[in-house]
Design a protein around this motif. Structure first.
Motif, PDB file in Angstrom:
ATOM      1  N   GLU A   1       0.828  -1.199   0.000  1.00 44.99           N
ATOM      2  CA  GLU A   1       0.000   0.000   0.000  1.00 44.99           C
ATOM      3  C   GLU A   1       0.869   1.258   0.000  1.00 44.99           C
ATOM      4  N   ALA A   2       1.972   1.212   0.741  1.00 49.96           N
ATOM      5  CA  ALA A   2       2.867   2.369   0.764  1.00 49.96           C
ATOM      6  C   ALA A   2       3.450   2.620  -0.622  1.00 49.96           C
ATOM      7  N   ARG A   3       3.807   1.569  -1.337  1.00 53.32           N
ATOM      8  CA  ARG A   3       4.353   1.728  -2.687  1.00 53.32           C
ATOM      9  C   ARG A   3       3.311   2.357  -3.616  1.00 53.32           C
ATOM     10  N   ARG A   4       2.062   1.945  -3.441  1.00 52.26           N
ATOM     11  CA  ARG A   4       0.988   2.520  -4.260  1.00 52.26           C
ATOM     12  C   ARG A   4       0.828   4.008  -3.956  1.00 52.26           C
ATOM     13  N   ARG A   5       0.880   4.364  -2.689  1.00 48.95           N
ATOM     14  CA  ARG A   5       0.713   5.771  -2.322  1.00 48.95           C
ATOM     15  C   ARG A   5       1.861   6.630  -2.852  1.00 48.95           C
ATOM     16  N   VAL A   6       3.059   6.094  -2.795  1.00 50.84           N
ATOM     17  CA  VAL A   6       4.211   6.845  -3.293  1.00 50.84           C
ATOM     18  C   VAL A   6       4.095   7.081  -4.797  1.00 50.84           C
ATOM     19  N   SER A   7       3.750   6.027  -5.531  1.00 58.97           N
ATOM     20  CA  SER A   7       3.640   6.186  -6.988  1.00 58.97           C
ATOM     21  C   SER A   7       2.483   7.096  -7.361  1.00 58.97           C
ATOM     22  N   THR A   8       1.377   7.036  -6.612  1.00 62.79           N
ATOM     23  CA  THR A   8       0.242   7.921  -6.882  1.00 62.79           C
ATOM     24  C   THR A   8       0.613   9.378  -6.618  1.00 62.79           C
ATOM     25  N   ALA A   9       1.289   9.623  -5.509  1.00 64.90           N
ATOM     26  CA  ALA A   9       1.700  10.990  -5.183  1.00 64.90           C
ATOM     27  C   ALA A   9       2.654  11.538  -6.238  1.00 64.90           C
ATOM     28  N   ARG A  10       3.537  10.679  -6.743  1.00 67.63           N
ATOM     29  CA  ARG A  10       4.482  11.112  -7.777  1.00 67.63           C
ATOM     30  C   ARG A  10       3.767  11.423  -9.092  1.00 67.63           C
ATOM     31  N   ASP A  11       2.941  10.494  -9.562  1.00 70.90           N
ATOM     32  CA  ASP A  11       2.296  10.664 -10.864  1.00 70.90           C
ATOM     33  C   ASP A  11       1.226  11.745 -10.850  1.00 70.90           C
ATOM     34  N   LEU A  12       0.625  11.981  -9.699  1.00 72.58           N
ATOM     35  CA  LEU A  12      -0.428  12.986  -9.588  1.00 72.58           C
ATOM     36  C   LEU A  12       0.114  14.379  -9.906  1.00 72.58           C
ATOM     37  N   HIS A  13       1.397  14.588  -9.623  1.00 71.51           N
ATOM     38  CA  HIS A  13       2.014  15.895  -9.865  1.00 71.51           C
ATOM     39  C   HIS A  13       2.730  15.939 -11.205  1.00 71.51           C
ATOM     40  N   ASP A  14       2.434  14.981 -12.065  1.00 66.45           N
ATOM     41  CA  ASP A  14       3.081  14.939 -13.366  1.00 66.45           C
ATOM     42  C   ASP A  14       2.026  14.968 -14.469  1.00 66.45           C
ATOM     43  N   GLY A  15       1.360  16.134 -14.611  1.00 62.72           N
ATOM     44  CA  GLY A  15       0.408  16.319 -15.698  1.00 62.72           C
ATOM     45  C   GLY A  15      -1.051  16.297 -15.308  1.00 62.72           C
ATOM     46  N   LEU A  16      -1.394  15.756 -14.147  1.00 61.18           N
ATOM     47  CA  LEU A  16      -2.805  15.648 -13.757  1.00 61.18           C
ATOM     48  C   LEU A  16      -3.221  16.843 -12.900  1.00 61.18           C
ATOM     49  N   ASP A  17      -3.081  18.016 -13.460  1.00 65.11           N
ATOM     50  CA  ASP A  17      -3.352  19.240 -12.690  1.00 65.11           C
ATOM     51  C   ASP A  17      -4.831  19.363 -12.322  1.00 65.11           C
ATOM     52  N   HIS A  18      -5.734  19.097 -13.257  1.00 67.92           N
ATOM     53  CA  HIS A  18      -7.160  19.222 -12.979  1.00 67.92           C
ATOM     54  C   HIS A  18      -7.599  18.212 -11.913  1.00 67.92           C
ATOM     55  N   VAL A  19      -7.159  16.995 -12.050  1.00 69.03           N
ATOM     56  CA  VAL A  19      -7.511  15.960 -11.073  1.00 69.03           C
ATOM     57  C   VAL A  19      -6.938  16.306  -9.708  1.00 69.03           C
ATOM     58  N   ARG A  20      -5.708  16.797  -9.673  1.00 68.54           N
ATOM     59  CA  ARG A  20      -5.091  17.162  -8.399  1.00 68.54           C
ATOM     60  C   ARG A  20      -5.837  18.319  -7.750  1.00 68.54           C
ATOM     61  N   GLY A  21      -6.323  19.266  -8.563  1.00 65.49           N
ATOM     62  CA  GLY A  21      -7.077  20.386  -8.014  1.00 65.49           C
ATOM     63  C   GLY A  21      -8.371  19.925  -7.362  1.00 65.49           C
ATOM     64  N   LEU A  22      -9.082  19.008  -8.004  1.00 66.77           N
ATOM     65  CA  LEU A  22     -10.314  18.469  -7.413  1.00 66.77           C
ATOM     66  C   LEU A  22     -10.020  17.697  -6.144  1.00 66.77           C
ATOM     67  N   PHE A  23      -8.888  17.015  -6.146  1.00 63.50           N
ATOM     68  CA  PHE A  23      -8.485  16.245  -4.958  1.00 63.50           C
ATOM     69  C   PHE A  23      -8.235  17.197  -3.789  1.00 63.50           C
ATOM     70  N   GLY A  24      -7.473  18.219  -4.021  1.00 58.55           N
ATOM     71  CA  GLY A  24      -7.166  19.162  -2.952  1.00 58.55           C
ATOM     72  C   GLY A  24      -8.388  19.913  -2.458  1.00 58.55           C
ATOM     73  N   ALA A  25      -9.380  20.126  -3.348  1.00 60.40           N
ATOM     74  CA  ALA A  25     -10.602  20.823  -2.951  1.00 60.40           C
ATOM     75  C   ALA A  25     -11.587  19.902  -2.240  1.00 60.40           C
TER      76      ALA A  25
END
Length: 418
Positions: free
Chosen positions: A109-133
């Motif tokens: 699960e930790a590996r999944r969270r690390v990869s998600t956190a990394r990829d989320l900041h690599d091009g997924l700006d709209h999705v990341r904005g909804l996540f933070g909101a």
């Protein structure tokens, strides 16, 4: 792709500086105090409003945590490289291990969270904005990230921005992301699909109540074919004139076991299972303490006492959770023990006057009656005599002189050759 493949950039800001540690403590304190609020005068509508707000806060906190996970991963890599530690696998293991401990989750699960956190900041700006909101959950974000892994995330993100993602379930959201990923990078999508087929596998994991989940990760057409075959098996059973005593699910599950193992009956399993049994359960038949199959959890002692199938139950006896001994409770003679019984019989049936080859190894004192699977209680017999012994009126026992005697329904007794 590993967490260390993104080139470290010394001194680069990693997200907002955030708020001081004391503010995090205040948030936690506020939550703890809210847990003790008097809700007697709160209306249903107000409770629903609070539930919605708490859900949004939970998502926002998960997004905030993802930024910290990414920042930690980058800093750990930078510091490792500065210190001369350049092995990517070692650096990633260090990140995953520490994130897992901090989040109190498994390394997977930790590996999944690390990869998600990394990829989320690599091009997924709209999705990341909804996540933070607080508009998207961590599970939905992870589904999107997984759907466009190693593909053009920015192009997928642009297309996703044209849809109201907040109203979609996880499956619909994942399917939409996969559709866009296939459209923007068809070659890469094909390569990823081919790579996934190479990862086909079968896994087993424990389930509650002495059950397990047997899972097959298969190409879609193969999985559909397997399910269709099991559905067909139920149809064949349901049109049989005999009364239907099993549900669709039971018939399909039994058919799966029978076809995989080659058994005629699903319950006729031939497998060794190590069972941990509290000594109290052996000394007191009314003891409520269950046995335990390591890795699969507790199982009722009575369930293990059934005579169905050819289960091998190798018991480990415990007292207060500590193993203090063990024995063999297998219903069948196998391995070295079987070879010893055959050798002692000269590989000839031990029934008087029979010279047929040994085909079965029989319990002199029946297993169903508490007979042990041990050398002294085994005898080699042919198939015929093993089946005859199971008919009414036949008895086999070891006599006072150590010899084996067979008693027929007429009362006649015959001693086996020495």
């Amino acid at each position: 792709m590993t967490a260390v493949q993104e080139p470290p950039r010394t001194g680069l800001p990693v997200g907002d500086p955030g708020f001081p540690q004391v503010d995090l403590a205040l948030v936690q304190l506020a939550v703890e105090q809210a847990a003790h609020d008097d809700l007697s005068g709160v209306s249903e509508a107000e409770l629903i409003d609070q539930i919605q707000q708490l859900e949004s806060v939970q998502h926002s906190l998960a997004a905030l945590q993802a930024t910290r996970v990414r920042a930690f991963a980058r800093l750990h890599v930078e510091n490792g490289i500065t210190a001369g530690r350049t092995d990517p696998d070692r650096l990633q293991r260090g990140v995953v291990a520490q994130v897992g401990l901090a989040c109190r989750v498994s390394p997977t699960e930790a590996r999944r969270r690390v990869s998600t956190a990394r990829d989320l900041h690599d091009g997924l700006d709209h999705v990341r904005g909804l996540f933070g909101a607080g508009e998207l959950s961590a599970a939905k974000v992870a589904a999107v990230v997984s759907a466009c892994s190693d593909l053009d995330r920015a192009a997928v993100d642009v297309r996703l921005a044209g849809h109201d993602l907040t109203r979609l379930g996880i499956r619909r959201l994942q399917d939409l992301a996969r559709k866009f990923a296939a459209e923007v990078a068809p070659e890469k999508f094909l390569a990823r699909a081919e790579s996934a087929r190479a990862e086909r596998r079968v896994t087993l994991r424990p389930a509650p109540d002495a059950m397990t989940y047997l899972t097959a990760y298969l190409p879609v057409e193969q999985g559909v074919a397997c399910l269709a075959a099991l559905n067909k098996a139920f149809t064949e059973v349901s049109v049989n004139p005999a009364p239907l005593t099993r549900t669709r699910g039971q018939v399909m599950a039994d058919t799966l076991v029978e076809r995989l193992t080659g058994q005629a009956i699903a319950t006729d399993v031939d497998v060794e299972v190590q069972v941990v049994v509290p000594i109290e359960a052996l000394l007191d038949p009314d003891s409520p303490l269950p046995a335990e199959i390591p890795g699969h959890g507790p199982v009722p002692v009575d369930l293990l006492a059934t005579s169905e199938g050819r289960k091998t139950l190798r018991r480990l006896i415990t007292s207060d959770g500590v193993v203090i001994g063990g024995d063999s409770r297998q219903r069948t003679f196998t391995g070295l023990l079987a070879r010893l019984v055959r050798a002692r019989a000269g590989n000839r049936c031990t029934e008087p006057y029979c010279d047929a080859p040994v085909r079965h190894i029989d319990h002199i004192h029946r297993d169903a009656e508490g007979g042990a699977t041990e050398l002294d209680n085994g005898r080699g017999v042919c198939e015929f005599h093993n089946h005859v012994r199971e008919q009414a009126g036949w008895r086999v026992a070891r006599g006072p002189d150590g010899g084996v005697r067979t008693t027929t329904p007429t009362g006649h007794t015959y001693r086996a050759p020495g």
